[in-house]
Each structure stands twice: as structure tokens, then as C-alpha cells.
Scaffold this motif. Structure first.
Motif, PDB file in Angstrom:
ATOM      1  N   SER A 115      -7.174   3.532  -5.171  1.00  0.00           N
ATOM      2  CA  SER A 115      -8.242   2.787  -4.510  1.00  0.00           C
ATOM      3  C   SER A 115      -8.011   2.797  -3.003  1.00  0.00           C
ATOM      4  N   ILE A 116      -9.110   2.717  -2.285  1.00  0.00           N
ATOM      5  CA  ILE A 116      -9.096   2.722  -0.824  1.00  0.00           C
ATOM      6  C   ILE A 116      -9.809   1.466  -0.343  1.00  0.00           C
ATOM      7  N   GLY A 117      -9.199   0.778   0.586  1.00  0.00           N
ATOM      8  CA  GLY A 117      -9.826  -0.362   1.236  1.00  0.00           C
ATOM      9  C   GLY A 117     -10.115  -0.003   2.681  1.00  0.00           C
ATOM     10  N   ILE A 118     -11.277  -0.390   3.170  1.00  0.00           N
ATOM     11  CA  ILE A 118     -11.692  -0.071   4.535  1.00  0.00           C
ATOM     12  C   ILE A 118     -12.052  -1.362   5.254  1.00  0.00           C
ATOM     13  N   TYR A 129       0.816  -1.205   0.000  1.00  0.00           N
ATOM     14  CA  TYR A 129       0.000   0.000   0.000  1.00  0.00           C
ATOM     15  C   TYR A 129       0.855   1.263   0.000  1.00  0.00           C
ATOM     16  N   LEU A 130       0.319   2.296  -0.582  1.00  0.00           N
ATOM     17  CA  LEU A 130       0.965   3.596  -0.554  1.00  0.00           C
ATOM     18  C   LEU A 130       0.883   4.167   0.866  1.00  0.00           C
ATOM     19  N   HIS A 131      -0.295   4.056   1.471  1.00  0.00           N
ATOM     20  CA  HIS A 131      -0.532   4.510   2.842  1.00  0.00           C
ATOM     21  C   HIS A 131      -1.448   3.493   3.517  1.00  0.00           C
ATOM     22  N   TRP A 132      -1.195   3.245   4.811  1.00  0.00           N
ATOM     23  CA  TRP A 132      -2.008   2.299   5.558  1.00  0.00           C
ATOM     24  C   TRP A 132      -2.107   2.817   6.980  1.00  0.00           C
ATOM     25  N   PHE A 133      -3.315   2.890   7.514  1.00  0.00           N
ATOM     26  CA  PHE A 133      -3.547   3.442   8.838  1.00  0.00           C
ATOM     27  C   PHE A 133      -4.442   2.534   9.663  1.00  0.00           C
ATOM     28  N   ILE A 134      -4.139   2.495  10.953  1.00  0.00           N
ATOM     29  CA  ILE A 134      -5.034   1.880  11.922  1.00  0.00           C
ATOM     30  C   ILE A 134      -5.848   3.016  12.514  1.00  0.00           C
ATOM     31  N   TYR A 144     -11.165   6.188  -4.947  1.00  0.00           N
ATOM     32  CA  TYR A 144     -12.392   5.391  -4.954  1.00  0.00           C
ATOM     33  C   TYR A 144     -12.254   4.281  -3.923  1.00  0.00           C
ATOM     34  N   ILE A 145     -13.389   3.852  -3.394  1.00  0.00           N
ATOM     35  CA  ILE A 145     -13.408   2.880  -2.306  1.00  0.00           C
ATOM     36  C   ILE A 145     -13.947   1.556  -2.814  1.00  0.00           C
ATOM     37  N   ASN A 146     -13.191   0.496  -2.555  1.00  0.00           N
ATOM     38  CA  ASN A 146     -13.654  -0.849  -2.870  1.00  0.00           C
ATOM     39  C   ASN A 146     -14.448  -1.382  -1.687  1.00  0.00           C
ATOM     40  N   VAL A 147     -15.632  -1.890  -1.973  1.00  0.00           N
ATOM     41  CA  VAL A 147     -16.515  -2.415  -0.933  1.00  0.00           C
ATOM     42  C   VAL A 147     -17.072  -3.750  -1.416  1.00  0.00           C
ATOM     43  N   ALA A 148     -17.065  -4.745  -0.548  1.00  0.00           N
ATOM     44  CA  ALA A 148     -17.690  -6.026  -0.891  1.00  0.00           C
ATOM     45  C   ALA A 148     -19.164  -5.786  -1.202  1.00  0.00           C
ATOM     46  N   SER A 149     -19.661  -6.383  -2.256  1.00  0.00           N
ATOM     47  CA  SER A 149     -21.049  -6.149  -2.667  1.00  0.00           C
ATOM     48  C   SER A 149     -22.044  -6.582  -1.590  1.00  0.00           C
TER      49      SER A 149
END
Length: 143
Positions: free
Chosen positions: A76-79, A53-58, A115-120
Motif C-alpha cells: 500500500s502507498i500513502g500520499i 514503512y518499507l520506504h518513505w520519501f519527502i 495500491y494507493i489508500n486515499v481518504a474517500s
């Protein structure tokens, strides 16, 4: 950096505490896009120490880890939150907007926006994002 002093965004550097914390979050994950089975701890350690990842935060809330998010080089952003709450989701999105700019656009490779990736199947997160006026772009299908 955040608008609320209750929220803390801790950059992932791969120390032992973060690795354990992220593994606990991973074990509690309900929705997944990238994997179906929980990786073993050794694989997890290797992944965190060498994350792509370019950036990763807790995301910390009242001293407890609440979840994490990452930003990739393709914007892309993963949450991954234990429990999705609109206030913490909004604070995380505001943190991203205030502290990061999307990578330079590359036609057909990297869009000019995050943009945010979200499980459908994650209807709760989809509804909360919609309530925050973050609208879906597309639906992807796995073959």
C-alpha cells in the motif's frame, strides 16, 4: 531518479530537519485516514524515528517540501501533499514505478501490485488518480 530535475525524492532517515518538515506537513493535512487529532510533537518524533514503512520519501519541488509518500510492506502507498497537482503526483508515481517492485504476493494478505489508500473525501486526489488511469479497486468502510 525522477524524469524532471525540479522534483527531488528525499528518503526519510529521521533527522531533525525531516522530522520538523514532516510535522509541518502533518499539521497542514486536510484528509486523514490514520488519525483524527494531530499527535504531539514528541509522539511524532518517535514515530518518524521508528516508522513502520518499507520506504518513505519527502517530495521536494523547487527546494521546498511539497509532501510525502510511503510504501508499506503490504504494497500500500500513502500520499500526503500540501496541494495536489497532477504533475507532481505523476512524477511521484513514476518514481515509485521506476525504483520499486511490489513485495511478493501473499494470498489474502499482500497483493501482487501497489495500491494507493486515499481518504474517500479527497475527491481531488481521486479525480487526479483517475485521470492518470489509476482506477479504484474497492471502497472500505469503517465500523
Amino acid at each position: 531518479m525522477s524524469r524532471s530535475i525540479d522534483y527531488k525524492f528525499e528518503s526519510v532517515v529521521g533527522n531533525d530537519e525531516q522530522i520538523k518538515n514532516l510535522y509541518e506537513l502533518l499539521k497542514k493535512r486536510i484528509y486523514s485516514i490514520s488519525h483524527r487529532a494531530l499527535p504531539d510533537y514528541k509522539s511524532h518524533v518517535n514515530f518518524v524515528k521508528n516508522h513502520p514503512y518499507l520506504h518513505w520519501f519527502i517530495v521536494m519541488y523547487n527546494g521546498d517540501s511539497y509532501g510525502s509518500f510511503y510504501i508499506k510492506k503490504d504494497n500500500s502507498i500513502g500520499i500526503n501533499f500540501k496541494i495536489v497537482e497532477s504533475k507532481i503526483l505523476a512524477a511521484s508515481i513514476n518514481f515509485i514505478k521506476e525504483n520499486f517492485k511490489p513485495q511478493t504476493a501473499q494470498p489474502s494478505i499482500v497483493p501482487e501490485y501497489f495500491y494507493i489508500n486515499v481518504a474517500s473525501s479527497n475527491k481531488e486526489l481521486i479525480d487526479m488518480l483517475s485521470a492518470l488511469n489509476i482506477l479504484p479497486l474497492q471502497i472500505s468502510f469503517k465500523i
